[in-house]
Write a protein that holds these residues in place. Structure first.
Motif, PDB file in Angstrom:
ATOM      1  N   LYS A 545       0.693  -1.603   0.188  1.00 53.83           N
ATOM      2  CA  LYS A 545      -0.201   0.001  -0.173  1.00 53.83           C
ATOM      3  C   LYS A 545       0.898   1.027  -0.270  1.00 53.83           C
ATOM      4  O   LYS A 545       0.665   2.740   0.138  1.00 53.83           O
ATOM      5  N   ILE A 546       1.671   1.019  -0.157  1.00 51.79           N
ATOM      6  CA  ILE A 546       2.727   2.102  -0.447  1.00 51.79           C
ATOM      7  C   ILE A 546       3.291   2.196  -1.898  1.00 51.79           C
ATOM      8  O   ILE A 546       3.955   2.045  -2.580  1.00 51.79           O
ATOM      9  N   ARG A 547       2.804   3.546  -1.913  1.00 48.24           N
ATOM     10  CA  ARG A 547       3.601   4.263  -3.646  1.00 48.24           C
ATOM     11  C   ARG A 547       4.928   4.961  -3.586  1.00 48.24           C
ATOM     12  O   ARG A 547       4.396   5.681  -3.216  1.00 48.24           O
ATOM     13  N   HIS A 548       5.517   4.956  -4.489  1.00 55.06           N
ATOM     14  CA  HIS A 548       7.095   5.699  -4.939  1.00 55.06           C
ATOM     15  C   HIS A 548       7.047   6.429  -5.989  1.00 55.06           C
ATOM     16  O   HIS A 548       6.060   5.837  -7.559  1.00 55.06           O
ATOM     17  N   TYR A 549       7.031   7.891  -6.044  1.00 55.08           N
ATOM     18  CA  TYR A 549       6.844   8.843  -7.213  1.00 55.08           C
ATOM     19  C   TYR A 549       8.077   9.380  -6.829  1.00 55.08           C
ATOM     20  O   TYR A 549       9.191   9.460  -5.864  1.00 55.08           O
ATOM     21  N   GLY A 550       9.002   9.231  -8.381  1.00 53.54           N
ATOM     22  CA  GLY A 550       9.924  10.510  -8.339  1.00 53.54           C
ATOM     23  C   GLY A 550       9.563  11.545  -9.874  1.00 53.54           C
ATOM     24  O   GLY A 550       8.998  11.229 -10.198  1.00 53.54           O
TER      25      GLY A 550
END
Length: 561
Positions: A545-550
């Motif tokens: 449930k953890i989203r990563h965005y660069g």
């Protein structure tokens, strides 16, 4: 019958003649006079009665108002000594409050117009036989073509002319002295404005043998090195000073009495939560007079103070501040207290580099309140304070400010939030690139050669502003330690059904990266390698449930992946 509230009236005589609501602050006259300081600078937040109190001084001391019957029943009139002082001095009263210009030329002309108005007011003095032909020629020279060397002497010369006419030295009152200086800092003409005002203040308040006393008000204590370099006769009274602690703003006793008059005494606790908390000279029960007065008039609790200023200076220094400033602001808005060194002597052109000056500005402006750190605290100096948000109204103002800085650049703001929550990368990229073209200046995005550290700082603050509207659903933090490093932005959900987010910002770093796609990959790799998920997982949030965005940036080009 409750008193009539006259909103926005800053003319003491008008208030009294109309019988409008007024809390007696006339003992300020006695306190100021008995302190016998040559020149006094009093700093207080906006809308705290500075202009009304300067108007009060003018009506009390000026020969123009000798014998007026507007002080009966007030504290100052109970003292026979001060009855004899009323109307006994020539007074020069200027206000710089409305000098707000985007260029130095317009600001200078605003100052010149103030001097022209002053000379027009005392035009009758020209007929005095005590004035020479040279004196009357200078009167005529005070016009919109006057040069700087003559203009900066205008207040000093008027003091001399008043002395010749009345046989007494003048009291000089300058209200909101720093308004044009703040505008100069925000709009980029600081050096020119400092040069002019330094010369004006020096001739008016330092090298002026025809001044009885001087008094200035402002929001900030501008550094002595900038505009007060020659004024060693200046007594500076800031919010932490002991003098005049109850002269500006309402005390708790005054608020209680006022609520009784208006039949609102049952709401004292809520009034205290909303509008109390200002600390002047160790007095901790000072209420915001503007907000209390508006509440007495309407009977409704609102953020009245927040709507009286654009807050452009505060927005600039917080948005462009260091990561440490942003972390501390998040803590403050979340109800925490921070301990920090404060520099009350503001050096405007160093605000971007000196965090203590930023805290001093926020304190002087009324957004923060302070308690001195206990004397037995180790390694602390006398300039170290515990700071917190002043009250509920200010907290709401900051929350609104964080949202307003950025969401007003596009009507699609809510669409961006929706896209973020639904993982719609196409829309997020479209949105960011659209507003980048519309609003990002070359300075903001780091193309200005003087500030190579600006790009990531700017984008960091920009995205924080975008997601600030989710503070009721997320605990939003930035630049904190997690795993083996410091993440840029983390959004921890307050509801189990919502996803968590970690953002990493990177500016295209040539020659290491050739494209924005490579920069995005580098940002995402950093999140993974430094295990930024660690903190969220430790708090029970499943990894899936953890989203990563660069976020990758190159000038006004943006790519999110």
């Amino acid at each position: 019958m409750k008193p009539v509230v006259s909103i926005g009236t800053q003319d003491f005589k008008k208030l009294r003649e109309n019988g409008s609501f007024y809390i007696d602050k006339t003992d300020f006259i006695r306190e100021w006079w008995e302190n016998s300081d040559d020149v006094t600078l009093i700093t207080r937040p906006r809308r705290f009665g500075k202009t009304l109190n300067m108007s009060l001084l003018e009506y009390f001391f000026s020969v123009k108002y000798s014998g007026i019957n507007i002080f009966n029943g007030l504290a100052i009139w109970n003292n026979e000594k001060y009855r004899k002082l009323q109307g006994s001095y020539p007074v020069i009263f200027l206000s710089f409050a409305d000098i707000k210009a985007d260029t130095y030329e317009n600001a200078r002309m605003g100052l010149i117009n103030k001097l022209i108005e002053l000379y027009s007011m005392y035009d009758f003095i020209k007929s005095s036989p005590r004035l020479t032909d040279k004196d009357t020629a200078y009167f005529a020279a005070v016009n919109n073509k006057i040069n700087d060397s003559s203009a900066v002497l205008a207040i000093k010369y008027m003091s001399y002319y008043l002395y010749l006419y009345y046989g007494k030295k003048a009291i000089i009152i300058l209200d909101e002295y720093d308004a044009p200086l703040q505008e100069a800092y925000v709009n980029g003409y600081w050096n020119e404005m400092v040069s002019f005002t330094r010369s004006l203040f020096n001739s008016s308040f330092k090298t002026n043998p025809y001044m009885e006393r001087g008094i200035m008000t402002g929001i900030t204590r501008t550094s002595k090195e900038s505009v007060f370099s020659d004024l060693n006769n200046l007594e500076v009274v800031t919010t932490t000073s002991g003098k005049y602690k109850t002269a500006f703003g309402f005390t708790e006793e005054e608020v209680k009495e006022s609520l009784d008059k208006f039949g609102l005494s049952g709401n004292m606790d809520k009034v205290k939560s909303w509008y109390n908390g200002f600390c002047f000279g160790g007095r901790k029960d000072i209420y915001n007079p503007w907000s209390v007065t508006k509440y007495l008039d309407s009977g409704k609790f609102k953020s009245y103070w927040a709507n009286t200023s654009s807050n452009s200076l505060i927005g600039k220094v917080v948005r462009e501040g260091t990561p440490e400033i942003k972390i501390a602001m998040e803590d403050l808005v979340n109800g925490k207290q921070i301990k920090t060194v404060i520099d009350e002597e503001i050096v405007f052109n160093q605000l971007g580099q000196d965090d203590s000056a930023v805290w001093g500005l926020l304190l002087a402006s009324g957004y923060l309140k302070t308690d001195p750190v206990p004397e037995n605290s180790s390694k602390d100096t006398e300039d170290t304070y515990n700071l917190s948000i002043t009250n509920f109204e200010v907290k709401k103002m900051f929350q609104k400010m964080f949202k307003g800085w950025f969401q007003n650049v596009s009507t699609h703001y809510n669409g961006f939030i929706k896209a973020l929550l639904t993982d719609d990368l196409d829309y997020m990229n479209k949105y960011m690139n659209q507003i980048a073209l519309q609003t990002f200046s070359s300075f903001d995005t780091g193309l200005h050669p003087s500030d190579t550290a600006a790009p990531e700082r700017f984008y960091h603050g920009f995205v924080l502003g975008l997601v600030a509207g989710l503070d009721g659903k997320y605990y939003i933090t930035s630049n904190r330690e997690s795993g083996f490093g410091r993440y840029d932005v983390m959004m921890e959900p307050l509801e189990a059904a919502l996803p968590a987010f970690i953002f990493e910002f990177k500016v295209l770093d040539n020659p290491k990266e050739k494209t924005l796609e490579e920069t995005v990959k580098s940002a995402l790799k950093q999140i993974k390698e430094k295990d930024y998920d660690n903190m969220l997982i430790a708090r029970g949030i499943p990894k899936e449930k953890i989203r990563h965005y660069g976020f990758a940036f190159e000038g006004k080009n943006v790519l999110i992946g």
